[in-house]
Design an enzyme around this catalytic site. Structure first.
Site, PDB file in Angstrom:
ATOM      1  N   GLY A 294       1.108  -1.356  -0.054  1.00 11.42           N
ATOM      2  CA  GLY A 294      -0.008   0.086  -0.148  1.00 11.42           C
ATOM      3  C   GLY A 294       1.023   1.283   0.161  1.00 11.42           C
ATOM      4  N   SER A 295       0.317   2.574   0.352  1.00 10.43           N
ATOM      5  CA  SER A 295       1.107   3.401   0.301  1.00 10.43           C
ATOM      6  C   SER A 295       0.364   4.772   0.628  1.00 10.43           C
ATOM      7  CB  SER A 295       1.961   4.028  -1.043  1.00 10.43           C
ATOM      8  OG  SER A 295       2.407   2.810  -1.820  1.00 10.43           O
ATOM      9  N   ASN A 296       1.018   5.985   1.054  1.00 11.21           N
ATOM     10  CA  ASN A 296       0.221   6.876   1.083  1.00 11.21           C
ATOM     11  C   ASN A 296       1.347   8.107   0.295  1.00 11.21           C
ATOM     12  OD1 ASN A 296      -1.238   6.500   3.524  1.00 11.21           O
ATOM     13  ND2 ASN A 296       0.792   6.691   4.554  1.00 11.21           N
TER      14      ASN A 296
ATOM     15  N   ASN B 208      -4.566   4.568  -0.922  1.00 11.46           N
ATOM     16  CA  ASN B 208      -5.129   3.368  -1.394  1.00 11.46           C
ATOM     17  C   ASN B 208      -6.689   2.887  -1.487  1.00 11.46           C
ATOM     18  OD1 ASN B 208      -2.106   2.064   0.499  1.00 11.46           O
ATOM     19  ND2 ASN B 208      -2.171   2.339  -1.462  1.00 11.46           N
TER      20      ASN B 208
END
Length: 807
Positions: free
Chosen positions: A253-255, A525
């Protein structure tokens, strides 16, 4: 410009002698010095060229290499060399995977690390990748002319990467105990590098179904003669498909957030990128700077085994990616010919499946031979994991369509982003290359502009097509998950093409969600809908993601944070750094007061627990006390209480950031979750008000390193998904979470203002000085000041110059 001239011009002042030595050792390294083979491997496996590829690798603090080269092949050479120096065992393991030889060395019952597919055993991994290899799939993609196929520059990079990796193997002794002396560490070719790129590209499609593709077999006996067999249950399949593609269940995932010049102190853009990836194995990031004078100058992080910077910045642009909600595959339900389960009907006419017979060598026994079955739509699969079976009966089979199985363009996209001079160039690079299989792109530039785009290679599943062509199973599964199940018996249900798409059957750029020049553009996400809460994106097809639906706590907390930052204004890179380690727990902001209020009644004999929760600062900082108790409670509560019963105020699309809220404390599930969390910590001998960092840590070189951050369910920006081992002291390792972080801005000078962190450090080798050095920085919430400009590289007190040559 001659590279020696470039070096000598930059090698002044305090380190003039270093510059002179660089010029001397690179006297023969000129742009284009290594003659390019415009066809790259041209589909053939061969030993890398002996034309004398070379580069100069300058190491600065924390082992970050700055790779200087005169051509793309030379740049690939330096990159392959430097990656091998840090990660040879992990890389070698991955090449074994994509060549379908894990069973030969490790046994068929063993398991891969999960970095290149979902395969649960070495055997299923080998059957799939050996099938890809023997079918010549990647060779055919390499032969396709750009833009549908990879560019000549990318082929040169891959050729050079393989040569650099091989040269490092020839000239160095492996000290990593994971593979020192192992016979499976061996030279590779540019084709191997391309095969690894293919595996990354299909991670969201065929890569999810490797076990099912390897195991799918036509029914035999009475089943083949038409005996009744139940099909998948639609409701259960829909829920399994939703869970399979849900962000909260993902291991990646990521920001990311981009701020426009309207919100910053100097009118220039800012970008914070925070990918959440595995801390071990072949999906780790690796930092570098890549420079071909006058052609390319980019710094950032690469996925291991790739020859380009995947997430990074240059002197004008910074970009990051977040794992997107678009579903990069679909299913076709086949109507089989009666009495012949390996033939299917299209418009009433039979078509035979294509059989691929694959044999895999096994260390522990005789070779294993299996047959895989392929259709006009793709391979037959008997499931997408154990929770989503798709049984092959006498009447029905399921074929998987993965458009990324025809996409080797991802690294060309990265290369084009590295050359971008503005967010307009970023948009153009995405439009031209169309290579990203499963991520969004967020970017900012020195002129103060921002960009968000969900530029993915997705099957062209329009809502109209799904309505017209879904099978009864698909009518339930598609709205719930975005996974279309189309009627494979009708040619009228083909996916079609957009005129601006570079390959058939995918969406063109004009159909994708895009947001430009917003004060902030962010993603954590969830779908594109709330990239900016004041400017919701709508009108895209369901396969891209949902609209007007409940957001994750990480998305909601992130929007609260970044919108407040944008409203406050006067932002700098330091503000991005503070946001990364704020460690705020959105779940506690929504539910903490209710939990504290209910605690005395629920746990009348546990005043210590209630005091710990009341005194907690509601962060997941390593020094926070009470955080661990709330974390263990929250995991139990959200896992055991149905989502519809967790909150008093339900979700409202008119108030998506503040709803749902108000935890429901009157249920038996709430009381049990809280009591069980207290009992668990007491049984483990962990104080209820223990410092989080005393019980959330990693061990490197025998030293405990405390780690902050929190889980997806808590909504913490700095995500840490840790491995719980109560007997070992709590969370004793990080499975996945914050990985490569970059906070980037500009101040009007020639050099970007950038701070970076690689949470797990550059090397997996415990004997490397860069095995845990950045992990300790990460634990202390300290950053690496990026050295991008030549003057800063040459002034590094840790500067180490390594000229590398093929011969």
């Amino acid at each position: 410009m001659h590279l020696r001239t470039f070096l000598s011009r930059r090698s002044r002042g305090r380190l003039a002698l270093v510059g002179a030595s660089l010029a001397a050792v690179t006297a023969g390294l000129l742009p284009g010095a290594a003659a390019a083979d415009p066809g790259g491997d041209r589909g053939r496996e061969h030993r890398p060229s002996d034309r004398g590829l070379s580069a100069v690798v300058r190491y600065t603090e924390y082992g970050v290499p700055h790779i200087l080269a005169g051509s793309y092949a030379d740049l690939g050479f330096g990159t392959g060399w430097a990656q091998a120096a840090d990660q040879v065992c992990v890389l070698a393991d991955g090449f074994l995977t994509v060549n379908g030889e894990r069973s030969r060395y490790f046994g068929s019952a063993g398991a891969p690390d999960g970095s290149l597919s979902s395969a649960t055993t070495n055997l299923s991994s080998d059957l799939y990748f050996r099938g890809v290899k023997e079918a010549g799939t990647v060779e055919a993609l390499l032969r396709a002319p750009a833009p549908a196929g990879p560019s000549g520059d990318l082929k040169e990079l891959m050729r050079g990467w393989a040569a650099g990796y091989n040269a490092w193997l020839r000239k160095n002794r492996i000290t990593d105990p994971a593979c020192a002396g192992a016979s499976w560490v061996r030279p590779v070719t540019g084709l191997d590098v391309a095969r690894r790129g293919f595996a990354v590209s299909v991670l969201g499609g065929q890569g999810r179904a490797v076990d099912g593709i390897a195991a799918a077999a036509p029914p035999a006996g009475a089943a083949a003669r038409g005996a009744a067999a139940p099909g998948p249950d639609p409701e259960r399949t829909a829920e399994a498909a939703r869970a399979l593609f849900a962000p909260e269940n993902a291991t990646m995932g990521s920001n990311a957030v981009a701020f426009s010049g309207a919100t910053t102190a100097n009118g220039r853009g800012l970008l914070l990128g925070n990918p959440h990836y595995p801390w071990q194995g072949g999906r780790r990031f690796w930092q570098s700077q890549q420079t071909i004078p006058g052609e390319l100058n980019v710094s950032g992080a690469s996925l291991l085994g790739t020859a380009v910077v995947n997430i990074g910045f240059n002197d004008k642009v910074a970009w990051s990616h977040t794992v997107a909600t678009g579903v990069p595959m679909n299913l076709h339900q086949l109507a089989l010919v009666p009495g012949d389960p390996t033939s299917y009907l299209v418009d009433g006419k039979p078509e035979r499946m294509t059989a691929r017979t694959v044999t895999v060598a096994d260390r522990d026994g005789a070779p294993v031979t299996r047959t895989q079955w392929w259709t006009r739509y793709g391979p037959v699969t008997d499931g997408l994991g154990p929770a989503l079976p798709l049984p092959w009966t006498a009447a029905t089979a399921y074929a998987l369509n993965d458009p990324n199985a025809a996409n080797l363009r991802g690294s060309d996209t990265a290369l084009a982003l590295g050359k971008a001079r503005s967010v307009r160039d970023v948009s153009e690079a995405l439009r031209r290359t169309q290579g990203l299989p499963w991520v969004n792109t967020i970017a900012a530039d020195a002129a103060g502009r921002t960009y968000f785009g969900q530029s993915q290679v997705l099957p062209r599943i329009t809502d109209e097509l799904a309505e017209r062509c879904s099978t009864p199973l698909g009518r339930v599964v598609y709205p719930a998950s975005g996974v279309a199940v189309l009627d494979g018996a009708r040619s009228a249900c083909a996916l079609g093409s957009d005129p601006d798409a570079v390959q058939p059957g995918i969406f063109g750029p004009s159909r994708m969600p895009v947001l430009t020049d917003a004060p902030y553009a962010a993603n954590s996400n969830d779908s594109a809908w709330l990239a900016n809460a004041d400017r919701p994106l709508t009108g895209y097809e369901r396969v891209f993601g949902t609209q007007a639906t409940q957001r994750s706590l990480r998305t909601r907390g992130g929007i609260e944070d970044v919108s407040a930052m944008a409203a406050r204004g006067r932002l700098t890179v330091a503000d991005l750094q503070r946001q990364q380690f704020a460690e705020r727990v959105p779940a506690a902001d929504l539910a903490g007061d209710d939990v504290v209020a209910a605690c005395p009644a629920v746990l009348p004999g546990e005043p210590e627990a209630c005091r710990a929760l009341a005194g907690w600062d509601r962060t997941m900082d390593a020094d926070s006390r009470g955080a661990l108790l709330f974390d263990r409670f929250w995991r139990r509560f959200t896992a055991s209480v149905p989502a519809a019963l967790q909150w008093r105020v339900p979700f409202s699309a008119a108030d998506p950031v503040r709803t749902p809220r108000g935890i429901e404390t009157g249920t038996a599930g709430f009381a049990k979750a809280l009591a069980d969390a207290v009992a668990e910590l007491r049984a483990a001998g962990i104080p209820l008000d223990a410092r989080l960092g005393d019980h959330q840590f990693v061990v490197r070189g025998g030293e405990r390193i405390p780690v902050g951050g929190g889980t997806e369910s808590l909504g913490v920006w700095n995500k840490t998904e840790a491995v719980w081992n109560a007997a070992g002291g709590g969370y004793v390792e990080v499975a996945h979470g914050t990985s490569h972080v970059q906070a980037v801005g500009w101040d009007g000078g020639r050099c970007p203002v950038a701070r970076t962190l690689l949470s797990y450090s550059q090397s997996s080798n415990p004997n490397s000085p860069h095995f845990a050095d950045q992990t300790k920085l990460y634990a202390g919430e300290r950053w690496v000041t990026s050295r991008f400009c030549e003057k800063d590289i040459l002034r590094s007190p840790a500067l180490k110059v390594v000229p590398v040559r093929e011969r």
